[in-house]
Scaffold this active site. Structure first.
Site, PDB file in Angstrom:
ATOM      1  N   PHE A 234       1.069  -0.960  -0.232  1.00 11.37           N
ATOM      2  CA  PHE A 234       0.036  -0.201  -0.309  1.00 11.37           C
ATOM      3  C   PHE A 234       0.640   1.292   0.230  1.00 11.37           C
ATOM      4  CE2 PHE A 234       0.154   1.310   4.799  1.00 11.37           C
ATOM      5  CZ  PHE A 234       1.050  -0.307   5.042  1.00 11.37           C
ATOM      6  N   HIS A 235       0.393   2.781  -1.007  1.00 12.43           N
ATOM      7  CA  HIS A 235       1.012   3.561  -0.905  1.00 12.43           C
ATOM      8  C   HIS A 235       0.052   4.264  -1.632  1.00 12.43           C
ATOM      9  CE1 HIS A 235       1.655   2.464  -5.075  1.00 12.43           C
ATOM     10  NE2 HIS A 235       1.741   3.201  -5.288  1.00 12.43           N
ATOM     11  N   ARG A 236      -1.178   4.287  -1.689  1.00 10.36           N
ATOM     12  CA  ARG A 236      -1.593   5.106  -2.400  1.00 10.36           C
ATOM     13  C   ARG A 236      -1.702   6.958  -1.305  1.00 10.36           C
ATOM     14  NH1 ARG A 236      -2.051   3.102  -6.788  1.00 10.36           N
ATOM     15  NH2 ARG A 236      -0.723   4.538  -7.728  1.00 10.36           N
ATOM     16  N   THR A 270       5.454   4.994   2.111  1.00 11.49           N
ATOM     17  CA  THR A 270       4.802   4.393   3.343  1.00 11.49           C
ATOM     18  C   THR A 270       5.501   4.081   4.843  1.00 11.49           C
ATOM     19  OG1 THR A 270       3.734   3.112   0.992  1.00 11.49           O
ATOM     20  CG2 THR A 270       3.270   2.267   3.960  1.00 11.49           C
ATOM     21  N   ASP A 310      -3.164  -2.009  -2.771  1.00 14.32           N
ATOM     22  CA  ASP A 310      -3.782  -0.506  -3.774  1.00 14.32           C
ATOM     23  C   ASP A 310      -3.256  -0.035  -4.666  1.00 14.32           C
ATOM     24  OD1 ASP A 310      -1.536   0.892  -2.261  1.00 14.32           O
ATOM     25  OD2 ASP A 310      -2.284   2.182  -0.604  1.00 14.32           O
TER      26      ASP A 310
END
Ligand code: UDP
Length: 389
Positions: A234-236, A270, A310
């Site tokens: 996840f990094h959005r 992140t 994501d």
């Protein structure tokens, strides 16, 4: 330089006229190869370009020059991908990163413009939806150089996402729009706001080409893996820039890890956000590892029981590798996967995440529907460009 007027077929963007029509284009009348300047900057673009650059190199009348904007710059977010996938070394390294969106895009445009003035290419090729994509397309368009956009027509319909703005603007000013799906083609028709004589080509997903080509080379990452695990990335911005959302997401992932180990290659953005909320990765039940190369990622996908992400790219790769995906967002650009039941959209709500994970871990993995082309998208792209001369 001599010029001639030639005809070629254009898939018109007017929804009322969705048929092939003749368009006119001025072309250079000489024996020089078609020169493409490719703009790369972020990890998923290296993977997409590995497929396309290989196909371009098969055409004797195409010459590719690569600009690396520097958007991603850590070795394991950039150079590793060039080495593993034997991507041509970029001729130009702009080394631009770590700035807010506006400054980043502006500085990249400046650097790209200067290269384009030197190289005088026939085409500029851009990939996906990053600030490098937008900067490349804008710089080229303002110099009247035709733009080819790979992964065109995708929409989340969430304009709070920087990627959505980048996609819309890039599509609006591109001349060749390479789409991964019929849905993406229909988004372009529905908007009906393409450049004059823009041509839409449904070619399939170049990431499918890459997954097929590189799966045979997949490599185990360094630390030994649990026998059974959920692969998570996840990094959005919407998930990691807001401390409350980030905490909620981490709590949900910790809850999942009480049932099945969670292995999470950690994106640098992140990691920074987690440092901002004093989250101690060493004490977490989630197994955080450094970002891995693409060959290691394919191994992780292949050995995982399920994917939570994501990321846009990983949603499809889960499907290509025969794994269900739980998407940690409220919408997706890859809606076909959801319609087929291969992907669940759950956002960051812990209950929804846990329910989806528990259900999908106990569902037989069958993916009978073939989506996003036949794994030869890159060849279609190269052939289309080759025929523009
Ligand atoms: N990826 C990788 N190593 C990692 C995490 C992701 O090689 O540690 C690959 C992944 O397999 C996919 C691409 O990077 O092909 C996705 O990149 P990212 O999630 O950064 O971007 P997005 O797809 O969301 O645009």
């Amino acid at each position: 330089m001599p010029w001639r007027v030639s005809t070629f077929f254009t898939y018109t963007h007017n929804p009322k006229k969705s048929y092939f029509c003749t368009a006119f284009k001025l072309k250079r009348l000489n024996s020089q190869p078609i020169k493409i300047v490719t703009i790369l900057g972020a990890r998923p673009q290296f993977i997409k370009a590995a497929a396309v650059s290989n196909a371009l190199s098969q055409h004797p009348n195409i010459q590719e020059v690569i600009i690396h904007t520097g958007q991603h710059f850590d070795r394991n977010m950039s150079q590793l991908f060039f080495e593993e996938m034997h991507l041509p070394v970029p001729t130009y390294q702009l080394d631009i990163h770590g700035l807010p969106h506006g400054a980043l895009t502006g500085r990249m445009m400046e650097g790209i413009e200067s290269v384009l003035l030197t190289e005088q290419p026939d085409w500029v090729m851009v990939y996906g939806d990053t600030d490098s994509t937008l900067a490349g397309a804008l710089a080229a368009r303002k110099l009247h150089i035709p733009v080819a956009h790979v992964e065109s027509g995708l929409r989340s319909f969430n304009e709070a996402m920087p990627e959505e703005i980048n996609r819309i603007v890039t599509d609006r000013i591109s001349d060749l729009l390479f789409c991964p799906s019929e849905t993406s083609v229909s988004h372009l028709h529905n908007e009906g706001r393409l450049a004059a004589n823009a041509r839409i080509v449904m070619c399939g997903d170049v990431m499918k080409d890459a997954a097929r080509r590189f799966t045979t080379l997949m490599t185990p990452p360094c630390p030994p893996l649990p026998d059974r695990f959920v692969l998570c990335t996840f990094h959005r911005a919407e998930n990691v820039d807001n401390p409350q959302v980030l905490r909620q997401l981490l709590t949900a992932l910790e809850q999942v890890s009480a049932t099945v180990p969670v292995v999470c290659p950690l994106h640098p953005h992140t990691r920074k956000s987690m440092e901002g909320i004093d989250y101690d990765t060493e004490k977490s039940s989630i197994r955080f590892i450094e970002p891995v190369g693409y060959l290691e990622m394919l191994y992780l996908l292949n050995h995982s029981s399920l994917v939570m992400t994501d990321s846009g790219g990983l949603q499809k790769e889960a499907y290509y590798m025969g794994r269900f995906c739980v998407t940690l967002r409220n919408e997706t650009e890859w809606t076909e996967l959801v319609e087929c039941g291969y992907n669940r959209i759950v956002g960051t709500n812990p209950d929804q995440i846990l329910n989806a994970v528990n259900q999908l871990l106990n569902t037989p993995t069958e993916f009978p529907v073939e989506l996003y082309g036949n794994g030869h998208a890159a060849e279609i792209i190269a052939e289309t460009i080759a025929q523009t001369k």
